[in-house]
Design an enzyme around this catalytic site. Structure first.
Site, short mmCIF file in Angstrom:
data_model
loop_
_atom_site.label_atom_id
_atom_site.label_comp_id
_atom_site.label_asym_id
_atom_site.label_seq_id
_atom_site.Cartn_x
_atom_site.Cartn_y
_atom_site.Cartn_z
NE ARG A 1 40.24 26.19 54.25
CZ ARG A 1 41.53 25.84 54.39
NH1 ARG A 1 42.05 24.92 53.57
NH2 ARG A 1 42.28 26.39 55.30
CE LYS B 1 18.05 24.36 59.35
NZ LYS B 1 17.02 24.52 60.40
CD GLU C 1 10.59 16.89 61.92
OE1 GLU C 1 10.02 17.85 61.35
OE2 GLU C 1 11.43 17.05 62.82
CE LYS D 1 14.05 20.66 55.32
NZ LYS D 1 14.57 19.51 56.07
CD GLU E 1 16.34 27.92 60.31
OE1 GLU E 1 16.32 28.26 61.50
OE2 GLU E 1 16.52 26.74 59.93
NE ARG F 1 16.24 24.79 55.84
CZ ARG F 1 17.26 24.14 55.31
NH1 ARG F 1 18.00 24.71 54.37
NH2 ARG F 1 17.56 22.91 55.68
CG ASN G 1 13.29 25.46 63.03
OD1 ASN G 1 13.84 24.37 62.95
ND2 ASN G 1 13.80 26.56 62.50
CG HIS H 1 11.90 21.52 65.35
ND1 HIS H 1 10.65 21.29 64.82
CD2 HIS H 1 12.73 20.63 64.74
CE1 HIS H 1 10.73 20.30 63.93
NE2 HIS H 1 11.97 19.89 63.87
CG HIS I 1 15.77 21.47 69.20
ND1 HIS I 1 16.19 22.39 68.27
CD2 HIS I 1 15.48 20.35 68.51
CE1 HIS I 1 16.16 21.84 67.07
NE2 HIS I 1 15.73 20.60 67.18
CG HIS J 1 14.29 15.33 66.39
ND1 HIS J 1 14.54 16.52 67.04
CD2 HIS J 1 13.83 15.68 65.15
CE1 HIS J 1 14.26 17.54 66.25
NE2 HIS J 1 13.83 17.05 65.09
#
Length: 367
Positions: free
Chosen positions: A126, A148, A190, A232, A242, A246, A250, A253, A257, A270
């Site tokens: 956990r 993330k 980025e 960032k 997010e 935030r 993206n 993205h 993606h 990427h």
């Protein structure tokens, strides 16, 4: 740690989860770099067979010098291995070796290793601690910061994961000397993104300094990492999970993606997919009347100067890309939300794009 210059340290202020980003040369091989970031004796380094060849030994030596018991798990390299099967490999290694809750995972590699090792740390017993030691430009300026973590699925990128902040990020600029040109360019996507979404002055600076950046001038490299991480960190502190701002990170993205999933993970890096996606977002923004033709041209020119693609591969299906975009994490209540540009340095989240998106998809992609 006090001998580090002030400009080499950034703080991500997240109350009890706050941590430092250290930026500079030679960090990964110094025992002092890890002081205060690792609370127990047991450390598991997770790396891949490419990065491990170069940097496993100095990191192991530094951690042993700091008084830790060190083990290393070497995974295969590549985006295609960022999946539940590889995640299970990490979990099995932790369980087989009876690692306790005071174990720290050190993620030594690019974004794939950081996301995989971070996700394993998030779910093992956990949640255990981890430290990011990013070895690609993309990971140093983006994926290692913000917590993330996750894996890919054939139906979508990063759709299975968790928010889990690292205890420290070590951005050692020396490791970028062995980074292939294509990987370096992917990281620049980025970097450029930060200028587009919230820092127009940074975008102007990148335009003026791209030749020196491509030549990997050390002072310029430190500056792009510092400014990217500062941008960032500010966004993460304002919106850790997010819920709002935030999501602006993206930009490109959602398009990117979908391209990665359609082409097959690893076919395009990427950052390459994000670069093409940012051009598509800029085109949609132009069709909405927000960006001028000259601004779109500037965006394409900076990305091209960095060695990045400014369009998807020919023959890619518009219908297939749109279907994959609708499965993206940015979908809310069934509506696809896009990050678009009101201006260079001013990004917004937008749903009411009408035919602009259709026109963009059919401009770039096959029917």
């Amino acid at each position: 740690m006090s001998d580090l210059p002030a400009e080499s340290r950034l703080r991500v202020e997240l109350d009890s989860r706050a941590y430092d980003i250290l930026i500079g040369p030679g960090l990964i091989g110094q025992a002092a770099s890890y002081d205060g970031a690792i609370r127990g004796r047991q450390v598991l380094i997770v790396t891949n067979d490419t990065v491990g060849l170069h940097y496993r030994e100095p990191v192991e030596a530094a951690l042993r010098d700091a008084g830790h018991d060190v083990d290393t798990l070497i995974l295969p390299d590549g985006e295609s291995h960022k999946n539940l099967t590889t995640l299970d490999t990490i979990a099995e290694h932790l369980l087989d070796n009876a690692y306790g809750r005071d174990t720290t995972i050190v993620a030594l590699g690019g974004g794939v290793i950081g996301d995989l090792a971070g996700f394993a740390a998030a779910i093992y017993q956990r949640g255990i601690d981890f430290v990011q030691v990013p070895t690609t430009l993309l990971a140093q300026v983006d994926s290692s910061v913000g917590g993330k973590t996750g894996v890919n699925h054939r139906l979508g990128k990063n759709m299975i994961g968790a928010f889990h902040q690292p205890k420290r990020v070590l951005a050692d600029v020396d490791v970028l000397t062995t980074l292939p040109a294509r990987e370096f360019a992917a990281g620049m996507a980025e970097v450029i993104k930060y200028g587009l979404i919230r820092d127009a002055g940074f975008f102007d600076w990148l335009e003026a300094n791209m030749a020196g950046i491509n030549a990997r001038d050390p002072a310029l490299i430190i500056e792009i990492i510092r400014r990217s991480c500062a941008n960032k960190a500010e966004v993460v502190v304002a919106d850790e999970r997010e819920a709002g701002e935030r999501a602006l990170l993206n930009l490109g993205h959602t398009f990117g993606h979908a391209l990665e999933a359609e082409l097959g993970y690893g076919a395009w890096l990427h950052g390459e997919a994000v670069a093409a996606g940012m051009c598509m977002a800029a085109d949609t923004s132009r069709r909405l009347g927000w960006l001028s033709e000259d601004q779109v041209t500037r965006i394409e020119a900076v990305l091209a100067a960095a060695g990045l693609p400014i369009a998807p591969p020919s023959g890619t299906s518009a219908a297939r890309i749109f279907d994959l975009m609708r499965r993206d994490k940015k979908v809310s209540a069934g509506a696809l939300r896009l990050v678009l540009l009101k201006d260079i340095g001013n990004a917004v989240i937008y749903e009411d794009y009408g035919v602009a998106l259709d026109d963009t998809l059919h401009h770039y992609l096959a029917a």
